[in-house]
Design an enzyme around this catalytic site. Structure first.
Site, PDB file in Angstrom:
ATOM      1  N   SER A 197      30.814  33.319  30.746  1.00  0.00           N
ATOM      2  CA  SER A 197      31.443  34.324  31.607  1.00  0.00           C
ATOM      3  C   SER A 197      31.349  35.700  30.969  1.00  0.00           C
ATOM      4  O   SER A 197      31.404  35.849  29.746  1.00  0.00           O
ATOM      5  CB  SER A 197      32.909  33.961  31.857  1.00  0.00           C
ATOM      6  N   CYS A 324      44.516  31.212  34.557  1.00  0.00           N
ATOM      7  CA  CYS A 324      44.126  30.457  35.750  1.00  0.00           C
ATOM      8  C   CYS A 324      45.203  29.473  36.187  1.00  0.00           C
ATOM      9  O   CYS A 324      45.074  28.826  37.220  1.00  0.00           O
ATOM     10  CB  CYS A 324      42.817  29.713  35.486  1.00  0.00           C
TER      11      CYS A 324
END
Length: 376
Positions: A197, A324
Site C-alpha cells: 500500500s 480499519c
C-alpha cells in the site's frame, strides 16, 4: 498535535506530493489509450511500476495497481483461487490477519471453501512447523501476514514459503506494514504474491498494488477486464501511481537509516517507562521478530479508549488498534489470539513511529502518558 499513529497512515512526503502534481498535469491521459497523450501516461505508469518492483527484485510486468492495500489483499486471494484446481479448496491463514482478509476468508467459508485459522503463540508468532501440520491433500493456498499492525510481530514468511514450494501450494503475504521497512525479495521464489500500500510509506491514499510471481497462475476476478492486464477494472490513477513510486524509492533509499531511527526511539521509550513497569507493559519487548516502529502497550487498569482520548486532549495522536476496525466494541482480535483476556486486551494502546518522529516528541508523549496514568 504530535502524530504517533503512522501504522494507520502516513502524511504524503513533499517529493511524493510534487510528483503527483507533475504527473497530474503532464500524464493525465488514459494509460490504455493509443494516442500520444495516452502513451505518455502509459510510459509513466510503466516507469512507476519499475521503481516499485526494483525494491523487491521483481519484474514490473507482474505488478498490478489497486485502489488500496485492503483491495489488493482481496483481489490477490480471489485471483489466485480462480486459477487453482477447484478440488484444492482448503485455505490456511491466521487469526491475526488484517480485517480485510479475515472477513474475506470468513465469507469464503460460506462459498464452500474450508478455511483453517491458525492460532499464533503468545508472542503472536506462527511457526513453519504449525503451518505444515495444518496442510491437507486439498490445500490450495496459504495466506500469512508478514507484519502485524497491532502487535508489530514479523512472521517467517521466507521459511514458510520455501516449505510450501516443496508441496506445490500457493503462498500469499500481506506486506502492507513491512513494505519499505524491511527487505522483501519476491523473486527468490518463497512467496507467490504480496499486497502493498502507498499510504503506509508517505505516498497518497487510494492506491495499493499486488505483485504476483511469474510461476503463479491466476484468473481475473471480473472476466473481460482489460486494465492492468485484466487484474482490476477501471482507469489506472497514473498520478497516484507515480507518487506511490516516488515514495517507494525514497523510503528504499533510507530504509536502513529509518530502521536505526526507530530502534533508537524504541530503546528510548523502554528507558522512559522503566520506573513505571507496574502499570505499563510493552508487548513483545524482548522479541527480535517485531517492527521497531510499532509500540504495543498495555496500561494496567485503564481502558485504551480512555488513554487515547486523553492523549488526544493533550495533543498526541495514538490509537487503540487498526484504523480499519475503529467503531468495533470488541478489543483487537490479535490480542485475544495471543491469549489475553478481553478485559486486559481493552487496556491496549498503540504508539507507532514515523520518519518525522523525534526523540523530544516521544519524550513529551511519554511524560504526558505517565501523567494521565498517575491522574487516573
Amino acid at each position: 498535535m504530535i502524530y504517533l499513529d503512522y501504522a494507520a497512515t502516513t502524511p504524503m512526503s513533499e517529493n511524493s506530493l510534487n510528483i503527483y502534481m507533475k504527473a497530474a498535469k503532464n500524464a493525465y491521459g488514459n494509460s490504455s489509450s493509443l494516442h500520444d497523450i495516452g502513451h505518455i501516461a502509459g510510459m509513466t505508469l510503466q516507469a512507476s511500476k519499475k521503481l516499485i518492483t526494483d525494491m523487491i527484485g521483481g519484474n514490473e510486468k507482474r505488478l498490478y495497481f489497486t485502489g488500496s492495500g485492503s483491495e489488493a489483499n482481496v483481489l490477490a486471494i480471489q485471483s489466485l483461487l480462480n486459477g487453482v484446481n477447484p478440488l484444492k479448496n482448503h485455505i490456511i491463514t491466521t487469526q491475526i490477519e488484517h480485517s480485510s482478509l479475515y472477513t474475506f476468508f470468513k465469507r469464503l467459508q460460506t462459498d464452500g471453501f474450508e478455511v483453517t485459522f491458525i492460532e499464533p503463540n503468545n508472542q503472536g508468532q506462527v511457526s513453519v512447523e504449525v503451518v505444515i501440520s495444518k496442510l491437507k491433500d486439498n490445500t490450495g493456498l496459504v495466506s500469512i501476514q508478514h507484519g502485524n499492525s497491532e502487535l508489530g510481530v514479523i512472521q517467517p514468511i521466507e521459511e514458510i514459503g520455501l516449505c510450501l514450494k516443496k508441496h506445490g501450494i500457493l503462498f500469499h503475504s500481506d506486506c502492507v506494514q513491512t513494505f519499505g521497512k524491511m527487505p522483501i525479495h519476491i523473486e527468490k521464489g518463497y512467496v507467490d504474491a504480496i499486497s502493498i500500500s502507498s499510504h503506509k510509506i508517505y505516498g497518497p491514499k487510494g492506491i495499493g498494488a499486488v505483485y504476483i510471481h511469474s510461476s503463479a497462475y491466476w484468473q481475473p476476478v471480473i472476466p473481460g477486464t482489460t486494465h492492468e492486464s485484466g487484474f482490476r477494472p477501471g482507469t489506472v490513477d497514473v498520478p497516484a501511481a507515480a507518487a506511490f513510486a516516488a515514495a517507494a524509492k525514497d523510503i528504499a533509499d533510507k530504509m536502513n537509516e529509518y530502521l536505526h531511527h526507530y530502534q533508537e526511539l524504541r530503546s528510548q521509550f523502554i528507558r522512559l517507562i522503566e520506573p513505571y513497569r507496574d502499570r505499563l507493559i510493552l508487548l513483545n519487548e524482548n522479541s527480535e521478530n517485531t517492527l521497531s516502529n510499532i509500540l504495543p502497550v498495555i496500561i494496567k487498569g485503564i481502558e485504551g479508549q480512555y488513554i487515547m482520548l486523553e492523549c488526544n486532549r493533550k495533543g498526541f495522536a495514538i490509537s487503540t488498534g487498526s484504523a480499519c476496525q475503529v467503531g468495533m466494541q470488541a478489543p483487537p482480535r490479535s490480542l485475544l489470539a495471543i491469549g489475553l483476556d478481553e478485559q486486559i486486551a481493552k487496556q491496549y494502546i498503540r504508539i507507532s513511529l514515523g520518519a518525522q518522529t523525534t526523540a523530544k516528541e516521544l519524550e513529551s508523549f511519554t511524560k504526558a502518558l505517565i501523567n494521565i496514568i498517575e491522574q487516573f
